[in-house]
Design a protein around this motif. Structure first.
Motif, PDB file in Angstrom:
ATOM      1  N   ALA A   9       0.822  -1.212   0.000  1.00  0.00           N
ATOM      2  CA  ALA A   9       0.000   0.000   0.000  1.00  0.00           C
ATOM      3  C   ALA A   9       0.853   1.258   0.000  1.00  0.00           C
ATOM      4  O   ALA A   9       0.320   2.368  -0.120  1.00  0.00           O
ATOM      5  N   LEU A  55      -1.141  -3.488  -5.711  1.00  0.00           N
ATOM      6  CA  LEU A  55      -1.590  -4.060  -4.439  1.00  0.00           C
ATOM      7  C   LEU A  55      -2.243  -5.422  -4.663  1.00  0.00           C
ATOM      8  O   LEU A  55      -1.969  -6.386  -3.940  1.00  0.00           O
ATOM      9  N   LEU A  98       0.278   4.004  -2.628  1.00  0.00           N
ATOM     10  CA  LEU A  98      -0.935   4.790  -2.412  1.00  0.00           C
ATOM     11  C   LEU A  98      -0.706   5.845  -1.339  1.00  0.00           C
ATOM     12  O   LEU A  98      -1.169   6.985  -1.457  1.00  0.00           O
ATOM     13  N   LEU A 147       0.638  -1.002   8.213  1.00  0.00           N
ATOM     14  CA  LEU A 147       0.229   0.262   7.591  1.00  0.00           C
ATOM     15  C   LEU A 147       1.136   1.407   8.022  1.00  0.00           C
ATOM     16  O   LEU A 147       1.490   2.277   7.215  1.00  0.00           O
TER      17      LEU A 147
END
Length: 314
Positions: free
Chosen positions: A105, A134, A108, A157
């Motif tokens: 991720a 992804l 992004l 994350l």
């Protein structure tokens, strides 16, 4: 050959060289499992970062000064000191390759940070590239027994966001005049390593006894996988759009899977091959320039010879 053709070739060459970094990073899993002591992730992160950073400082003999003292520290935390622990925490708590998917991720996140810090509007093509990459990484690394863990997901994350923010800030701040990518790499690795030092000692205790095999593994990770790889990475950031470099990170889990198949005899399924193709497609789609391109803020600060330690504290 026209100027535009030469420029395109130069960009393609820089992309190809910079893409070597995630390919090398993909070897980390195999080296860790085959050469390094088990269950010492923070010691491994420390051993990768701090010796490499100090070695580059010794080679370049340049220290940051002025505003670059805190800038180098901030970049070192984002790209090394925070990223490594988040990465390992996610890997330990998330089976089945979920950590790698969360790491994918990163492009992004980079698009969001580039919009906020570089005023680059993400194009539809780059958003599609991020989602495609992804999905591709998910097909490469996810297994049917993959499970979720809240702490692990948050760590994964956070690691992706930390590295993406560091990539974009590295582009925004540039480098002090007369300072090369090698010195900037040394600053960041040293700052990140110094942050990791007390954390590793507090959580994992004293360093383990090392065999010759362990030393060779750490030497490879420190010299090739860290000092050389991050130098190439930061060099690429200085010459390419930050988001273009971020998309190259999609190659890392693909590299890890290929190395596992070729060197460790791990199975490679048709679904994984499809995932590799999608990850590669996302990487290539992500090389389209953002709109509109904005020049990064002019770098400030300066540099000081390593021998002139007194000036650093001024």
């Amino acid at each position: 050959m026209g100027v535009s053709n030469r420029t395109s070739l130069a960009i393609a060459g820089t992309l190809a060289v910079t893409g070597l970094t995630p390919l090398v990073w993909g070897s980390t899993y195999a080296v860790t499992t085959e050469f390094l002591p088990q269950d010492r992730p923070l010691f491994t992160a420390l051993t990768r970062a701090l010796p490499a950073g100090l070695g580059l400082l010794a080679v370049t003999r340049v220290l940051p000064r002025g505003q670059w003292v805190w800038r180098a520290a901030a970049l070192g935390v984002l790209n090394i000191g925070a990223f490594f622990p988040f990465l390992f925490l996610a890997a330990y708590r998330l089976p089945g390759g979920v950590a790698a998917v969360l790491g994918a991720a990163g492009p992004l996140f980079a698009l969001a940070f580039a919009r906020a810090l570089l005023a680059e509007r993400p194009t539809g093509r780059k958003l599609l590239a991020g989602l495609t990459g992804l999905a591709g990484v998910g097909l490469v690394v996810l297994r049917a027994d993959a499970a979720l863990d809240v702490v692990g997901v948050l760590a994964g994350l956070a690691g992706a966001a930390s590295m993406s923010a560091g990539t974009v800030l590295t582009k925004r701040w540039g480098r002090p005049e007369g300072v090369g990518a090698l010195a900037l790499t040394g600053w960041q690795l040293t700052a990140g390593g110094l942050l990791l030092l007390p954390v590793a000692l507090l959580i994992e205790g004293a360093p383990p006894a090392l065999s010759t095999e362990n030393i060779l593994g750490y030497a490879y990770l420190g010299i090739v996988g860290t000092a050389c790889a991050y130098w190439i990475w930061f060099r690429g950031i200085s010459r390419l759009p930050a988001t273009s470099v971020a998309f190259l990170a999609l190659l890392s889990p693909v590299s890890a899977t290929v190395i596992g198949w070729a060197a460790l005899g791990q199975a490679l399924t048709p679904i994984q091959v499809l995932g590799m193709a999608l990850a590669l497609a996302g990487t290539l789609l992500g090389q389209a320039p953002a709109s509109p391109p904005v020049r990064p803020a002019a770098p400030g600060g300066g540099s000081v010879p390593l021998s002139d330690l007194k000036a650093v504290s001024s």
